[in-house]
Design an enzyme around this catalytic site. Structure first.
Site, PDB file in Angstrom:
ATOM      1  CE  LYS A 184      -1.722   3.027   1.938  1.00  0.00           C
ATOM      2  NZ  LYS A 184      -1.576   4.447   1.533  1.00  0.00           N
ATOM      3  CB  CYS A 294      12.869   8.958   8.854  1.00  0.00           C
ATOM      4  SG  CYS A 294      13.753   7.821   7.799  1.00  0.00           S
TER       5      CYS A 294
HETATM    6  P1  NAP Z   1       2.234   8.640   7.439  1.00  0.00           P
HETATM    7  O1  NAP Z   1       1.199   9.678   7.395  1.00  0.00           O
HETATM    8  O2  NAP Z   1       2.384   7.858   8.688  1.00  0.00           O
HETATM    9  O3  NAP Z   1       1.910   7.666   6.202  1.00  0.00           O
HETATM   10  C1  NAP Z   1       2.726   6.599   5.850  1.00  0.00           C
HETATM   11  C2  NAP Z   1       1.894   5.537   5.150  1.00  0.00           C
HETATM   12  O4  NAP Z   1       0.903   5.068   6.050  1.00  0.00           O
HETATM   13  C3  NAP Z   1       1.148   6.042   3.923  1.00  0.00           C
HETATM   14  O5  NAP Z   1       1.045   5.003   2.973  1.00  0.00           O
HETATM   15  C4  NAP Z   1      -0.221   6.359   4.494  1.00  0.00           C
HETATM   16  O6  NAP Z   1      -1.257   6.338   3.547  1.00  0.00           O
HETATM   17  C5  NAP Z   1      -0.384   5.215   5.472  1.00  0.00           C
HETATM   18  N1  NAP Z   1      -1.358   5.470   6.517  1.00  0.00           N
HETATM   19  C6  NAP Z   1      -1.691   6.664   7.082  1.00  0.00           C
HETATM   20  N2  NAP Z   1      -2.663   6.480   8.004  1.00  0.00           N
HETATM   21  C7  NAP Z   1      -2.952   5.152   8.012  1.00  0.00           C
HETATM   22  C8  NAP Z   1      -3.880   4.347   8.726  1.00  0.00           C
HETATM   23  N3  NAP Z   1      -4.700   4.860   9.633  1.00  0.00           N
HETATM   24  N4  NAP Z   1      -3.906   3.018   8.479  1.00  0.00           N
HETATM   25  C9  NAP Z   1      -3.075   2.475   7.561  1.00  0.00           C
HETATM   26  N5  NAP Z   1      -2.175   3.186   6.856  1.00  0.00           N
HETATM   27  C10 NAP Z   1      -2.111   4.509   7.079  1.00  0.00           C
HETATM   28  O7  NAP Z   1       3.660   9.190   7.143  1.00  0.00           O
HETATM   29  P2  NAP Z   1       4.121  10.144   5.961  1.00  0.00           P
HETATM   30  O8  NAP Z   1       3.707  11.517   6.299  1.00  0.00           O
HETATM   31  O9  NAP Z   1       3.700   9.574   4.653  1.00  0.00           O
HETATM   32  O10 NAP Z   1       5.697   9.973   6.038  1.00  0.00           O
HETATM   33  C11 NAP Z   1       6.497  10.731   6.858  1.00  0.00           C
HETATM   34  C12 NAP Z   1       6.856   9.965   8.117  1.00  0.00           C
HETATM   35  O11 NAP Z   1       7.513   8.754   7.776  1.00  0.00           O
HETATM   36  C13 NAP Z   1       7.861  10.742   8.950  1.00  0.00           C
HETATM   37  O12 NAP Z   1       7.516  10.673  10.311  1.00  0.00           O
HETATM   38  C14 NAP Z   1       9.171  10.011   8.700  1.00  0.00           C
HETATM   39  O13 NAP Z   1      10.119  10.154   9.703  1.00  0.00           O
HETATM   40  C15 NAP Z   1       8.699   8.620   8.542  1.00  0.00           C
HETATM   41  N6  NAP Z   1       9.707   7.824   7.825  1.00  0.00           N
HETATM   42  C16 NAP Z   1      10.423   6.911   8.530  1.00  0.00           C
HETATM   43  C17 NAP Z   1      11.398   6.173   7.905  1.00  0.00           C
HETATM   44  C18 NAP Z   1      12.184   5.135   8.664  1.00  0.00           C
HETATM   45  O14 NAP Z   1      12.766   4.274   8.027  1.00  0.00           O
HETATM   46  N7  NAP Z   1      12.233   5.181   9.986  1.00  0.00           N
HETATM   47  C19 NAP Z   1      11.654   6.365   6.553  1.00  0.00           C
HETATM   48  C20 NAP Z   1      10.920   7.320   5.853  1.00  0.00           C
HETATM   49  C21 NAP Z   1       9.937   8.037   6.514  1.00  0.00           C
HETATM   50  P3  NAP Z   1      -1.803   7.719   2.911  1.00  0.00           P
HETATM   51  O15 NAP Z   1      -0.760   8.193   1.998  1.00  0.00           O
HETATM   52  O16 NAP Z   1      -3.038   7.322   2.227  1.00  0.00           O
HETATM   53  O17 NAP Z   1      -2.045   8.669   4.059  1.00  0.00           O
END
Ligand code: NAP
Length: 487
Positions: A184, A294
């Site tokens: 997804k 991140c």
């Molecule tokens: P996000 O809002 O948490 O979304 C990530 C993924 O989860 C997207 O595919 C999103 O879908 C999905 N998602 C959101 N709400 C969900 C729910 N209730 N149930 C199931 N899936 C759900 O994060 P983001 O804003 O895209 O990414 C930024 C974050 O990712 C930052 O905090 C960053 O630090 C973190 N990150 C961490 C790493 C690591 O390896 N530690 C690497 C890269 C990024 P939708 O697009 O449809 O909302």
């Protein structure tokens, strides 16, 4: 790049859901728009998946599971290896596609495709190295055997900031281990994942091994899967709050989770550091992906005796970075992903300035169209400033000072996150003391970049658990079975 190139790469991507090796429309025929964050113009629309589609994808993954697990590891590895080669052969088009939907400059998109393909190559090599153990029972009676088997169908959820690499870090090990998957991708950047699915198919991946569900509602397509006894594993990269929600759902059926969550990386510069080198690395640690990473340096903790010099040099470097559409020549900083993200960055800067920070460069939005924010350096950050606590996810470097090593360590660890830290010093004793004291899963010692397919990427504390890459990466997708042998 011409407008014709842009149209060609967008048109070439299949826009449907990829289920059981076939492209198809959403069950209700709905679509989801994809936008260029540089222009705010529509690029195209992709299928808007439903709960029914998600269950169909899991059905396909389950139907393919037995045959894929039984496929010789060498054959699984060869398919991955061919995918690695195809990704590099098509790097120009894949990079352009990524820049269009995500905004990062073309050179960075190319670097991401290379990095992403490296996970596919690494795990093509790991597929044939899944092993077990045979040992004598300590009592001498009988033998102990352990074997590793694919854990089963997996759900992989990825974010928009590295649309391809965050996928391949999961797809590579899952497929190498013999697992089938439902992916997804983030709704803002579905095209890169759809293009990757096509390449995997071209490389010979059988239908159903990898399925992709795009949707305007992540919860709509993931919740039914958490309720399905056939799902055995969930790997998530994204924000910590969403990660917590997903863990709560996974706990209902104790689905094994890997959580790659948010970060708040400290970048610590001691007085004895090579300042020029520290500034070079700070530019990488802060500005890679426009700060939307991140592992981006979030807080600069610099010894008070060198803080002024460090901040001034960093400001000079960031001020010289051209901001613009990622497809344009010479651009080094693209837009942020959307208006919400840009406004959040602006609020964090305003909060810091309100609490007394100085603006050495930037500090404001750029242009009327597209979500641009100027590369920014803030000095004299006071304790209690929001951006010391919050993940900035933008091109803003905030410099605070410290006087002693203990103060630096305490400041660096003063966060609920624990993904990565960066430490700059020429003193080997200090380097090891600080390395051991920092509460992080990864550490860059005199380096501003840690990402590497051959190394275990991941965090501690509220940055999550599980590792991607390295020999550890495939373990997330394997279940250990122990056999007691009576001879
Ligand atoms: P996000 O809002 O948490 O979304 C990530 C993924 O989860 C997207 O595919 C999103 O879908 C999905 N998602 C959101 N709400 C969900 C729910 N209730 N149930 C199931 N899936 C759900 O994060 P983001 O804003 O895209 O990414 C930024 C974050 O990712 C930052 O905090 C960053 O630090 C973190 N990150 C961490 C790493 C690591 O390896 N530690 C690497 C890269 C990024 P939708 O697009 O449809 O909302």
């Amino acid at each position: 790049m011409t407008a014709a190139d842009e149209k060609r790469v967008v048109d070439a991507v299949p826009k449907g859901l990829f289920i059981g090796g076939k492209w198809r429309d959403s069950a209700v025929g709905a679509t989801l728009g994809v936008e260029d964050p540089s222009t705010e113009q529509s690029l195209c629309a992709v299928a808007d998946g439903t709960a029914e589609d998600a269950v169909a994808a899991l059905d396909a993954a389950c139907d393919a599971a037995e045959a894929w697990a039984a496929t010789p590891p060498r054959d699984r590895g060869e398919i991955l290896r061919r995918t690695y080669e195809l990704m590099n052969a098509r790097i120009d088009d894949l990079a352009l596609l990524m820049t269009l939907e995500m905004g990062k400059p073309l050179a960075e998109s190319r670097a991401e495709i290379a990095y992403a393909s490296d996970f596919i190559r690494w795990f093509s090599e790991q597929a044939v190295r899944i092993d077990g153990r045979y040992s004598m029972n300590p009592s001498g009676a009988g033998r102990l055997l352990t074997m590793k088997q694919p854990i089963g169908p997996c759900l992989l959820i990825t974010p928009w900031n590295f649309p391809t690499a965050m996928g391949t870090r999961k797809i590579g090990p899952a497929l190498a281990a013999g697992c089938t998957v439902v992916v997804k991708p983030a709704q803002q950047t579905p095209l890169s994942m759809l293009a990757l699915a096509e390449l995997l198919t071209e490389a010979g991946l059988p239908g159903g091994v990898l399925n992709v569900i795009t949707s305007s509602s992540a919860s709509r397509v993931t919740e039914p899967l958490f309720d399905d006894a056939r799902l055995r594993k969930m790997s998530f990269t994204g924000s910590t709050p969403v990660g917590k929600k997903l863990m709560a759902m996974a706990s209902k059926r104790l689905i094994k989770c890997s959580m790659e969550l948010g970060g708040n990386a400290p970048f610590v510069v001691f007085a004895d550091a090579d300042i020029e080198h520290a500034v070079d690395q700070a530019v990488i640690a802060k500005m890679r992906n426009g700060g939307e990473s991140c592992v981006a340096a979030n807080r600069f903790h610099v010894h008070e005796s060198v803080a002024e010099e460090f901040s001034a040099r960093l400001a000079e470097r960031l001020a010289a970075m051209p901001v613009g559409r990622g497809t344009d020549d010479g651009v080094l900083v693209g837009p942020l992903i959307d208006a919400t993200q840009r406004d959040k960055v602006a609020e964090l800067v305003d909060d810091a300035v309100g609490k007394g920070a100085g603006v050495l460069t930037g500090g404001k939005k750029v242009g009327d169209r597209g979500h641009f924010f100027a590369p920014t350096v803030l000095s004299g950050i006071a304790p209690g400033t929001e951006l010391l606590r919050e993940e900035i996810f933008g091109p803003v470097a905030a410099v605070a000072t410290f006087a002693t090593d203990d103060e630096a360590i305490a400041a660096a660890n003063n966060t609920e996150y624990g993904l990565v830290g960066y430490v700059f010093t020429k003193d080997i004793g200090r380097a090891f003391r600080v390395t051991e004291a920092l509460e992080v899963g990864m550490l860059g010692l005199n380096r501003g970049l840690v990402s590497n397919a051959a190394a275990p990427f991941g965090g501690i504390k509220e940055s999550g658990f599980g590792r991607e890459g390295g020999p550890e990466g495939i373990e997330e997708y394997l279940a250990t079975k122990y056999v007691a042998l009576d001879l």
